[in-house]
Write a protein that holds these residues in place. Structure first.
Motif, PDB file in Angstrom:
ATOM      1  N   GLU A  47       0.834  -1.199   0.000  1.00  0.00           N
ATOM      2  CA  GLU A  47       0.000   0.000   0.000  1.00  0.00           C
ATOM      3  C   GLU A  47       0.872   1.253   0.000  1.00  0.00           C
ATOM      4  O   GLU A  47       1.881   1.340   0.701  1.00  0.00           O
ATOM      5  CB  GLU A  47      -0.901  -0.007   1.234  1.00  0.00           C
ATOM      6  N   VAL A  48       0.468   2.257  -0.804  1.00  0.00           N
ATOM      7  CA  VAL A  48       1.163   3.544  -0.891  1.00  0.00           C
ATOM      8  C   VAL A  48       0.308   4.582  -0.182  1.00  0.00           C
ATOM      9  O   VAL A  48      -0.800   4.910  -0.641  1.00  0.00           O
ATOM     10  CB  VAL A  48       1.413   3.946  -2.354  1.00  0.00           C
ATOM     11  N   LEU A  49       0.815   5.111   0.934  1.00  0.00           N
ATOM     12  CA  LEU A  49       0.069   6.099   1.706  1.00  0.00           C
ATOM     13  C   LEU A  49       0.309   7.514   1.204  1.00  0.00           C
ATOM     14  O   LEU A  49      -0.603   8.342   1.199  1.00  0.00           O
ATOM     15  CB  LEU A  49       0.435   5.990   3.193  1.00  0.00           C
ATOM     16  N   SER A  50       1.532   7.825   0.786  1.00  0.00           N
ATOM     17  CA  SER A  50       1.856   9.160   0.276  1.00  0.00           C
ATOM     18  C   SER A  50       3.063   9.058  -0.647  1.00  0.00           C
ATOM     19  O   SER A  50       3.856   8.120  -0.567  1.00  0.00           O
ATOM     20  CB  SER A  50       2.151  10.123   1.439  1.00  0.00           C
ATOM     21  N   GLY A  51       3.160  10.069  -1.549  1.00  0.00           N
ATOM     22  CA  GLY A  51       4.301  10.137  -2.462  1.00  0.00           C
ATOM     23  C   GLY A  51       4.013   9.626  -3.854  1.00  0.00           C
ATOM     24  O   GLY A  51       4.891   9.699  -4.717  1.00  0.00           O
ATOM     25  N   GLY A  52       2.808   9.102  -4.105  1.00  0.00           N
ATOM     26  CA  GLY A  52       2.516   8.572  -5.426  1.00  0.00           C
ATOM     27  C   GLY A  52       1.085   8.855  -5.840  1.00  0.00           C
ATOM     28  O   GLY A  52       0.223   9.148  -5.014  1.00  0.00           O
ATOM     29  N   LEU A  53       0.849   8.782  -7.156  1.00  0.00           N
ATOM     30  CA  LEU A  53      -0.466   8.970  -7.734  1.00  0.00           C
ATOM     31  C   LEU A  53      -0.770   7.808  -8.658  1.00  0.00           C
ATOM     32  O   LEU A  53       0.138   7.093  -9.114  1.00  0.00           O
ATOM     33  CB  LEU A  53      -0.541  10.291  -8.506  1.00  0.00           C
ATOM     34  N   VAL A  54      -2.053   7.623  -8.934  1.00  0.00           N
ATOM     35  CA  VAL A  54      -2.458   6.563  -9.853  1.00  0.00           C
ATOM     36  C   VAL A  54      -1.829   6.818 -11.224  1.00  0.00           C
ATOM     37  O   VAL A  54      -1.903   7.922 -11.759  1.00  0.00           O
ATOM     38  CB  VAL A  54      -3.992   6.502  -9.966  1.00  0.00           C
ATOM     39  N   GLY A  55      -1.196   5.821 -11.773  1.00  0.00           N
ATOM     40  CA  GLY A  55      -0.549   5.939 -13.072  1.00  0.00           C
ATOM     41  C   GLY A  55       0.935   6.210 -12.995  1.00  0.00           C
ATOM     42  O   GLY A  55       1.633   6.120 -14.031  1.00  0.00           O
ATOM     43  N   ASP A  56       1.473   6.573 -11.829  1.00  0.00           N
ATOM     44  CA  ASP A  56       2.925   6.780 -11.709  1.00  0.00           C
ATOM     45  C   ASP A  56       3.661   5.484 -11.989  1.00  0.00           C
ATOM     46  O   ASP A  56       3.198   4.396 -11.628  1.00  0.00           O
ATOM     47  CB  ASP A  56       3.278   7.274 -10.307  1.00  0.00           C
ATOM     48  N   ARG A  57       4.830   5.619 -12.607  1.00  0.00           N
ATOM     49  CA  ARG A  57       5.654   4.464 -12.959  1.00  0.00           C
ATOM     50  C   ARG A  57       6.874   4.473 -12.051  1.00  0.00           C
ATOM     51  O   ARG A  57       7.691   5.385 -12.099  1.00  0.00           O
ATOM     52  CB  ARG A  57       6.055   4.521 -14.433  1.00  0.00           C
ATOM     53  N   TRP A  58       6.963   3.438 -11.220  1.00  0.00           N
ATOM     54  CA  TRP A  58       8.041   3.345 -10.235  1.00  0.00           C
ATOM     55  C   TRP A  58       9.019   2.248 -10.613  1.00  0.00           C
ATOM     56  O   TRP A  58       8.652   1.258 -11.282  1.00  0.00           O
ATOM     57  CB  TRP A  58       7.476   3.031  -8.846  1.00  0.00           C
ATOM     58  N   VAL A  59      10.242   2.433 -10.126  1.00  0.00           N
ATOM     59  CA  VAL A  59      11.254   1.373 -10.197  1.00  0.00           C
ATOM     60  C   VAL A  59      11.068   0.501  -8.957  1.00  0.00           C
ATOM     61  O   VAL A  59      11.225   0.980  -7.828  1.00  0.00           O
ATOM     62  CB  VAL A  59      12.675   1.951 -10.240  1.00  0.00           C
ATOM     63  N   ILE A  60      10.693  -0.791  -9.158  1.00  0.00           N
ATOM     64  CA  ILE A  60      10.412  -1.661  -8.017  1.00  0.00           C
ATOM     65  C   ILE A  60      11.541  -2.669  -7.778  1.00  0.00           C
ATOM     66  O   ILE A  60      11.454  -3.476  -6.854  1.00  0.00           O
ATOM     67  CB  ILE A  60       9.082  -2.404  -8.204  1.00  0.00           C
ATOM     68  N   SER A  61      12.561  -2.627  -8.613  1.00  0.00           N
ATOM     69  CA  SER A  61      13.718  -3.486  -8.366  1.00  0.00           C
ATOM     70  C   SER A  61      14.622  -2.822  -7.337  1.00  0.00           C
ATOM     71  O   SER A  61      14.319  -1.738  -6.819  1.00  0.00           O
ATOM     72  CB  SER A  61      14.466  -3.758  -9.672  1.00  0.00           C
ATOM     73  N   SER A  62      15.742  -3.444  -7.045  1.00  0.00           N
ATOM     74  CA  SER A  62      16.659  -2.907  -6.041  1.00  0.00           C
ATOM     75  C   SER A  62      17.160  -1.531  -6.452  1.00  0.00           C
ATOM     76  O   SER A  62      17.446  -1.260  -7.627  1.00  0.00           O
ATOM     77  CB  SER A  62      17.854  -3.859  -5.847  1.00  0.00           C
ATOM     78  N   LEU A  63      17.262  -0.620  -5.470  1.00  0.00           N
ATOM     79  CA  LEU A  63      17.715   0.742  -5.730  1.00  0.00           C
ATOM     80  C   LEU A  63      19.216   0.902  -5.572  1.00  0.00           C
ATOM     81  O   LEU A  63      19.742   2.024  -5.716  1.00  0.00           O
ATOM     82  CB  LEU A  63      16.996   1.711  -4.775  1.00  0.00           C
ATOM     83  N   ASP A  64      19.927  -0.164  -5.298  1.00  0.00           N
ATOM     84  CA  ASP A  64      21.380  -0.061  -5.108  1.00  0.00           C
ATOM     85  C   ASP A  64      22.108   0.463  -6.339  1.00  0.00           C
ATOM     86  O   ASP A  64      23.070   1.245  -6.201  1.00  0.00           O
ATOM     87  CB  ASP A  64      21.938  -1.425  -4.696  1.00  0.00           C
ATOM     88  N   PRO A  65      21.705   0.089  -7.584  1.00  0.00           N
ATOM     89  CA  PRO A  65      22.435   0.622  -8.762  1.00  0.00           C
ATOM     90  C   PRO A  65      22.336   2.130  -8.902  1.00  0.00           C
ATOM     91  O   PRO A  65      23.170   2.736  -9.581  1.00  0.00           O
ATOM     92  CB  PRO A  65      21.762  -0.099  -9.941  1.00  0.00           C
ATOM     93  N   PHE A  66      21.361   2.789  -8.299  1.00  0.00           N
ATOM     94  CA  PHE A  66      21.216   4.240  -8.423  1.00  0.00           C
ATOM     95  C   PHE A  66      22.190   5.011  -7.539  1.00  0.00           C
ATOM     96  O   PHE A  66      22.363   6.217  -7.724  1.00  0.00           O
ATOM     97  CB  PHE A  66      19.777   4.640  -8.071  1.00  0.00           C
ATOM     98  N   LYS A  67      22.809   4.333  -6.576  1.00  0.00           N
ATOM     99  CA  LYS A  67      23.834   4.941  -5.710  1.00  0.00           C
ATOM    100  C   LYS A  67      23.349   6.224  -5.053  1.00  0.00           C
ATOM    101  O   LYS A  67      24.098   7.192  -4.909  1.00  0.00           O
ATOM    102  CB  LYS A  67      25.102   5.210  -6.504  1.00  0.00           C
TER     103      LYS A  67
END
Length: 420
Positions: free
Chosen positions: A392-412
């Motif tokens: 569940e997303v409580l805040s920070g997103g809207l319907v239709g937003d495209r998120w990266v759901i894999s590991s965030l480690d490569p983004f450093k």
């Protein structure tokens, strides 16, 4: 003598074109710097780029979030009673493990010589008490007859004394007897009355005494009968019978072994009723509740059941739970058969949610990268309830937003990253 070089100097007129070169150079440099500044402001601040094929993406949507627990378990018999030795002795097992048995069938015997000897001794004592009770009844009748005879004799003496007293009354009026004989007759009557009264009381007391003695001996017989009845039950329990129809489980003792009272011998497995025993991590123990829906997977077959019991103790960081479900002959269930299960904890309708991914753990559930025009930008978020497939997303997103759901480690931990 040469004074100076003034004679060599030549007077030249100024060039009109050079007058405008320097200002033009200054203006051009300023325009170049201004353009670079505006270009840096308008263009994205991407520190580096990442191949988009190495990432996983998901779109935020609204729907029903089903909170569940994924776990494994085994099939166990809902009714598998363990048979114990009722007495100390040697055991004779009549059936082998895996043999089918019907309810009420004798499946083992315990040979207890001490119990059998005690049973015979107490039976003899009971018979002796019964004989003593009958003898006491005969003695009571005899003593009661004796006391009744005394009472009858006292009644006869009383009647005779009364008759003599009436005769004395008549004779004293005619002066035919002396005063002394008259008073002697009255004394005889009084003695007869006293004797009769005491005889009546003695008879009543004797009845009460005899009744008490007979009742006391009858109580002894009844008490001994209870002892013999209990021993009879214990002797009958030396033959162990099957409490349910099913199959014999593993032997817990050897054939003809010497067993103690209360020692486990074997189990009888009821094949007509199975339950699923699940091992739930202790972190979810407080969220479990009786009656919750559980989805059981037997290979390609899915069956719905309900949570029927929850163990109050934690073993190896797991809580044991039992699931009751409707059985079908097509399931072909076996004892200790492995299965997978999902415990449905809660249904939350109309919530903003996204698919589960490694971003929850690597981002600490507080940051995520949202993708816009091939630019992944880090934003703060707040997550709520989680299931095995969505969060569940409580805040920070809207319907239709495209998120990266894999590991965030490569983004450093970069603020923006170019996707290629």
């Amino acid at each position: 003598m040469i004074k100076d070089t003034s004679g060599q100097d030549k007077l030249c007129s100024p060039n009109k074109t050079r007058k405008f070169v320097r200002p033009l150079l200054v203006i051009g440099g300023g325009l170049l710097v201004t353009g670079l500044v505006w270009l840096s402001i308008s263009s994205p601040q991407a520190s580096f780029s990442i191949n988009a094929e190495a990432l996983r993406f998901a779109t935020l949507e609204k729907g029903t979030l089903v909170r569940d627990i994924s776990t494994t378990g085994i099939i166990v018999a809902a009714n598998a009673p363990v048979l114990y030795s009722p007495e100390m002795g040697s055991v004779t097992l009549a059936l082998m493990p895996g043999d089918h048995v019907k309810k009420g069938e004798v499946i083992a015997r315990i040979e207890s010589h001490a119990l059998l000897s005690q049973f015979k001794q107490q039976g003899s004592v009971l018979e002796g008490m019964k004989s003593a009770l009958e003898r006491a009844k005969l003695d009571a009748r005899r003593q009661q007859l004796t006391t009744e005879r005394i009472l009858d004799m006292a009644r006869v003496d009383l009647v005779a004394a009364e008759r003599e007293s009436r005769r004395g009354d008549l004779l004293i009026k005619s002066h035919l007897i002396s005063e002394i004989d008259f008073e002697a007759g009255k004394d005889t009557l009084q003695k007869a009355e006293l004797l009769y009264a005491h005889s009546e009381k003695e008879v009543a007391l004797m009845k009460d005494t005899l009744s008490f003695e007979i009742k006391d001996k009858a109580s002894d017989v009844k008490r001994q009968s209870l002892v013999v009845t209990e021993l009879t039950r214990q002797v009958a329990a030396l033959e162990l019978i099957a409490p349910v129809s099913g199959i014999i489980g593993n032997w817990l003792v050897e054939q003809n072994a010497r067993v103690s009272q209360g020692q486990a011998l074997f189990t009888v497995v009821d094949l007509s009723a199975f339950e699923a025993e699940l091992a739930v991590p202790e972190t979810y123990a407080d969220e479990l509740g009786l009656g919750m829906t559980v989805v059981l997977n037997f290979g390609a077959v899915t069956v719905a059941g309900t949570l029927s019991s929850i163990s109050p103790e934690v073993i190896n960081r797991e809580v044991s739970a039992r699931v009751r479900f409707t059985q079908d002959d097509s399931l072909h269930l076996r004892q200790n058969q492995r299965l997978s299960a999902r415990v449905l904890l809660e249904n939350k309708p109309n919530v903003l949610m996204v698919k589960q991914g490694a971003f929850v753990r690597s981002g600490g559930g507080q940051r995520v990268y949202v993708v816009q025009d091939n630019i992944a930008k880090s934003i703060p978020i707040t997550l709520g309830a989680r299931s095995m497939s969505h969060v569940e997303v409580l805040s920070g997103g809207l319907v239709g937003d495209r998120w990266v759901i894999s590991s965030l480690d490569p983004f450093k931990k970069a603020h923006e990253v170019q996707l290629r």
